[in-house]
Design a protein around this motif. Structure first.
Motif, PDB file in Angstrom:
ATOM      1  N   ASN A  86       0.813  -1.213   0.000  1.00 46.40           N
ATOM      2  CA  ASN A  86       0.000   0.000   0.000  1.00 46.40           C
ATOM      3  C   ASN A  86       0.852   1.272   0.000  1.00 46.40           C
ATOM      4  OD1 ASN A  86      -3.032  -0.770   0.370  1.00 46.40           O
ATOM      5  ND2 ASN A  86      -1.905  -2.182   1.672  1.00 46.40           N
ATOM      6  N   GLY A  87       2.079   1.167  -0.508  1.00 45.10           N
ATOM      7  CA  GLY A  87       2.911   2.355  -0.670  1.00 45.10           C
ATOM      8  C   GLY A  87       3.699   2.781   0.557  1.00 45.10           C
ATOM      9  N   TRP A  88       3.939   1.868   1.490  1.00 47.88           N
ATOM     10  CA  TRP A  88       4.718   2.170   2.694  1.00 47.88           C
ATOM     11  C   TRP A  88       6.017   1.374   2.679  1.00 47.88           C
ATOM     12  CZ3 TRP A  88       3.132   5.582   6.536  1.00 47.88           C
ATOM     13  CH2 TRP A  88       1.827   6.066   6.414  1.00 47.88           C
ATOM     14  N   LYS A  89       7.074   1.984   3.174  1.00 50.40           N
ATOM     15  CA  LYS A  89       8.361   1.299   3.317  1.00 50.40           C
ATOM     16  C   LYS A  89       8.598   1.062   4.808  1.00 50.40           C
ATOM     17  CE  LYS A  89      13.240   1.625   2.410  1.00 50.40           C
ATOM     18  NZ  LYS A  89      14.370   2.438   2.019  1.00 50.40           N
ATOM     19  N   ILE A  90       8.739  -0.201   5.188  1.00 46.67           N
ATOM     20  CA  ILE A  90       9.021  -0.520   6.588  1.00 46.67           C
ATOM     21  C   ILE A  90      10.499  -0.231   6.841  1.00 46.67           C
ATOM     22  CG2 ILE A  90       9.119  -2.353   8.320  1.00 46.67           C
ATOM     23  CD1 ILE A  90       6.619  -3.536   6.970  1.00 46.67           C
ATOM     24  N   VAL A  91      10.755   0.691   7.759  1.00 44.00           N
ATOM     25  CA  VAL A  91      12.129   1.103   8.042  1.00 44.00           C
ATOM     26  C   VAL A  91      12.674   0.470   9.319  1.00 44.00           C
ATOM     27  CG1 VAL A  91      12.015   3.241   6.708  1.00 44.00           C
ATOM     28  CG2 VAL A  91      11.350   3.274   9.110  1.00 44.00           C
ATOM     29  N   GLU A  92      11.774  -0.082  10.126  1.00 46.04           N
ATOM     30  CA  GLU A  92      12.209  -0.751  11.351  1.00 46.04           C
ATOM     31  C   GLU A  92      11.142  -1.754  11.759  1.00 46.04           C
ATOM     32  OE1 GLU A  92      13.244   0.769  15.792  1.00 46.04           O
ATOM     33  OE2 GLU A  92      13.841   2.091  14.167  1.00 46.04           O
ATOM     34  N   TYR A  93      11.580  -2.938  12.198  1.00 43.99           N
ATOM     35  CA  TYR A  93      10.638  -3.944  12.674  1.00 43.99           C
ATOM     36  C   TYR A  93      11.363  -4.853  13.649  1.00 43.99           C
ATOM     37  CZ  TYR A  93       7.373  -7.820  12.879  1.00 43.99           C
ATOM     38  OH  TYR A  93       6.510  -8.784  13.341  1.00 43.99           O
ATOM     39  N   GLY A  94      10.730  -5.116  14.783  1.00 43.47           N
ATOM     40  CA  GLY A  94      11.316  -6.037  15.753  1.00 43.47           C
ATOM     41  C   GLY A  94      11.007  -5.592  17.170  1.00 43.47           C
ATOM     42  N   PRO A  95      11.520  -6.343  18.149  1.00 41.51           N
ATOM     43  CA  PRO A  95      11.291  -5.984  19.543  1.00 41.51           C
ATOM     44  C   PRO A  95      11.980  -4.652  19.865  1.00 41.51           C
ATOM     45  CG  PRO A  95      12.394  -8.130  19.358  1.00 41.51           C
ATOM     46  CD  PRO A  95      12.311  -7.552  17.994  1.00 41.51           C
ATOM     47  N   ASN A  96      11.308  -3.798  20.648  1.00 38.86           N
ATOM     48  CA  ASN A  96      11.932  -2.530  21.033  1.00 38.86           C
ATOM     49  C   ASN A  96      12.808  -2.730  22.272  1.00 38.86           C
ATOM     50  OD1 ASN A  96      10.180  -2.527  23.249  1.00 38.86           O
ATOM     51  ND2 ASN A  96       8.816  -0.984  22.381  1.00 38.86           N
ATOM     52  N   ASN A  97      13.318  -1.637  22.815  1.00 34.80           N
ATOM     53  CA  ASN A  97      14.246  -1.712  23.949  1.00 34.80           C
ATOM     54  C   ASN A  97      13.560  -1.754  25.307  1.00 34.80           C
ATOM     55  OD1 ASN A  97      16.447  -1.661  22.224  1.00 34.80           O
ATOM     56  ND2 ASN A  97      16.525   0.576  22.200  1.00 34.80           N
ATOM     57  N   SER A  98      12.234  -1.815  25.315  1.00 36.90           N
ATOM     58  CA  SER A  98      11.527  -1.851  26.596  1.00 36.90           C
ATOM     59  C   SER A  98      11.790  -3.171  27.314  1.00 36.90           C
ATOM     60  CB  SER A  98      10.018  -1.671  26.380  1.00 36.90           C
ATOM     61  OG  SER A  98       9.472  -2.834  25.791  1.00 36.90           O
ATOM     62  N   LYS A  99      11.487  -3.182  28.595  1.00 37.69           N
ATOM     63  CA  LYS A  99      11.661  -4.390  29.402  1.00 37.69           C
ATOM     64  C   LYS A  99      10.844  -5.554  28.825  1.00 37.69           C
ATOM     65  CE  LYS A  99      11.470  -5.684  34.270  1.00 37.69           C
ATOM     66  NZ  LYS A  99      11.084  -5.243  35.616  1.00 37.69           N
ATOM     67  N   ALA A 100       9.663  -5.222  28.281  1.00 38.53           N
ATOM     68  CA  ALA A 100       8.777  -6.244  27.723  1.00 38.53           C
ATOM     69  C   ALA A 100       9.185  -6.670  26.311  1.00 38.53           C
ATOM     70  CB  ALA A 100       7.343  -5.723  27.703  1.00 38.53           C
ATOM     71  N   LYS A 101      10.167  -5.963  25.712  1.00 37.09           N
ATOM     72  CA  LYS A 101      10.593  -6.252  24.327  1.00 37.09           C
ATOM     73  C   LYS A 101       9.387  -6.246  23.379  1.00 37.09           C
ATOM     74  CE  LYS A 101      14.961  -6.889  25.193  1.00 37.09           C
ATOM     75  NZ  LYS A 101      15.736  -5.674  25.095  1.00 37.09           N
ATOM     76  N   THR A 102       8.583  -5.193  23.504  1.00 37.66           N
ATOM     77  CA  THR A 102       7.366  -5.039  22.717  1.00 37.66           C
ATOM     78  C   THR A 102       7.694  -4.996  21.226  1.00 37.66           C
ATOM     79  OG1 THR A 102       6.388  -3.808  24.537  1.00 37.66           O
ATOM     80  CG2 THR A 102       5.361  -3.527  22.374  1.00 37.66           C
ATOM     81  N   LEU A 103       6.919  -5.728  20.432  1.00 32.19           N
ATOM     82  CA  LEU A 103       7.107  -5.740  18.985  1.00 32.19           C
ATOM     83  C   LEU A 103       6.692  -4.382  18.423  1.00 32.19           C
ATOM     84  CD1 LEU A 103       8.076  -7.610  16.765  1.00 32.19           C
ATOM     85  CD2 LEU A 103       5.724  -8.400  16.483  1.00 32.19           C
ATOM     86  N   GLU A 104       7.569  -3.813  17.593  1.00 34.26           N
ATOM     87  CA  GLU A 104       7.365  -2.461  17.091  1.00 34.26           C
ATOM     88  C   GLU A 104       7.636  -2.412  15.597  1.00 34.26           C
ATOM     89  OE1 GLU A 104       8.891   2.013  18.331  1.00 34.26           O
ATOM     90  OE2 GLU A 104       9.556   0.292  19.478  1.00 34.26           O
ATOM     91  N   LEU A 105       6.902  -1.553  14.903  1.00 36.31           N
ATOM     92  CA  LEU A 105       7.061  -1.387  13.462  1.00 36.31           C
ATOM     93  C   LEU A 105       7.037   0.109  13.155  1.00 36.31           C
ATOM     94  CD1 LEU A 105       5.089  -3.261  10.736  1.00 36.31           C
ATOM     95  CD2 LEU A 105       5.063  -0.783  10.770  1.00 36.31           C
ATOM     96  N   THR A 106       7.984   0.565  12.336  1.00 31.73           N
ATOM     97  CA  THR A 106       7.999   1.948  11.866  1.00 31.73           C
ATOM     98  C   THR A 106       8.027   1.913  10.348  1.00 31.73           C
ATOM     99  OG1 THR A 106       9.222   2.653  13.833  1.00 31.73           O
ATOM    100  CG2 THR A 106       9.226   4.164  11.965  1.00 31.73           C
ATOM    101  N   ALA A 107       7.165   2.728   9.732  1.00 35.18           N
ATOM    102  CA  ALA A 107       7.086   2.759   8.270  1.00 35.18           C
ATOM    103  C   ALA A 107       6.903   4.188   7.785  1.00 35.18           C
ATOM    104  CB  ALA A 107       5.932   1.889   7.785  1.00 35.18           C
ATOM    105  N   ASP A 108       7.439   4.458   6.595  1.00 31.45           N
ATOM    106  CA  ASP A 108       7.302   5.761   5.946  1.00 31.45           C
ATOM    107  C   ASP A 108       6.498   5.593   4.674  1.00 31.45           C
ATOM    108  OD1 ASP A 108       8.954   6.906   7.889  1.00 31.45           O
ATOM    109  OD2 ASP A 108      10.765   6.630   6.690  1.00 31.45           O
TER     110      ASP A 108
END
Length: 153
Positions: A86-108
């Motif tokens: 849908n025209g988005w580029k995923i620039v980051e994907y994976g667990p973040n640095n939180s204690k819970a290692k929450t799954l995170e996604l960043t796209a432009d």
């Protein structure tokens, strides 16, 4: 003078708010969770620090919740798989640095000046409801001549 890396387009405040609402709606559709609840309110407006008298941006944080953790995980997976279609580029994907290692996604967005950050909040503390949190943010836009950006939100 500031350098944003682009020349801001002139746009009315209400038009940017409307565009941001539309981007959020598209992201919600990609997640594809029909049940559950979505937080309110709609997009907000704030000034850009590079030129707060003339430039502004829109932000829209929201969450999808009150569905099973499996539904949330499937919705997050749909987001990851379908954003590029849908025209988005995923620039980051994976667990973040939180204690819970929450799954995170960043796209432009590859066509508009928008970025999103989404987190899958499952398996956290008992007082924290499972949810997908989405943060939509636009680039900076130039307010039309005569627009007072003081007090817009």
């Amino acid at each position: 003078m500031y350098d944003l890396g682009y020349t801001p387009t002139t746009l009315a405040v209400d038009e940017l708010r409307s565009r941001t609402r539309s981007v959020s709606s598209q992201i919600h559709d990609v997640i594809g969770i029909k049940g559950g609840k979505t937080t309110e309110p709609g997009p907000g407006i704030s000034t850009c620090e590079e030129d707060p008298e003339h430039l502004f941006t829109s932000r829209h944080p929201w969450s999808v919740y009150q569905v099973s953790q499996d539904e949330l995980k499937q919705g997050f997976q749909r987001l990851r798989e379908n954003l590029p279609k849908n025209g988005w580029k995923i620039v980051e994907y994976g667990p973040n640095n939180s204690k819970a290692k929450t799954l995170e996604l960043t796209a432009d967005s590859e066509k508009d000046r928008y970025s999103i950050n989404a987190t899958l909040n499952v398996g956290g503390p008992a007082d924290e409801a499972p949810r997908i949190t989405v943060y939509v943010v636009s680039g900076c836009f130039r307010a039309p001549e005569g627009t007072d950006l003081n007090g817009v939100y």
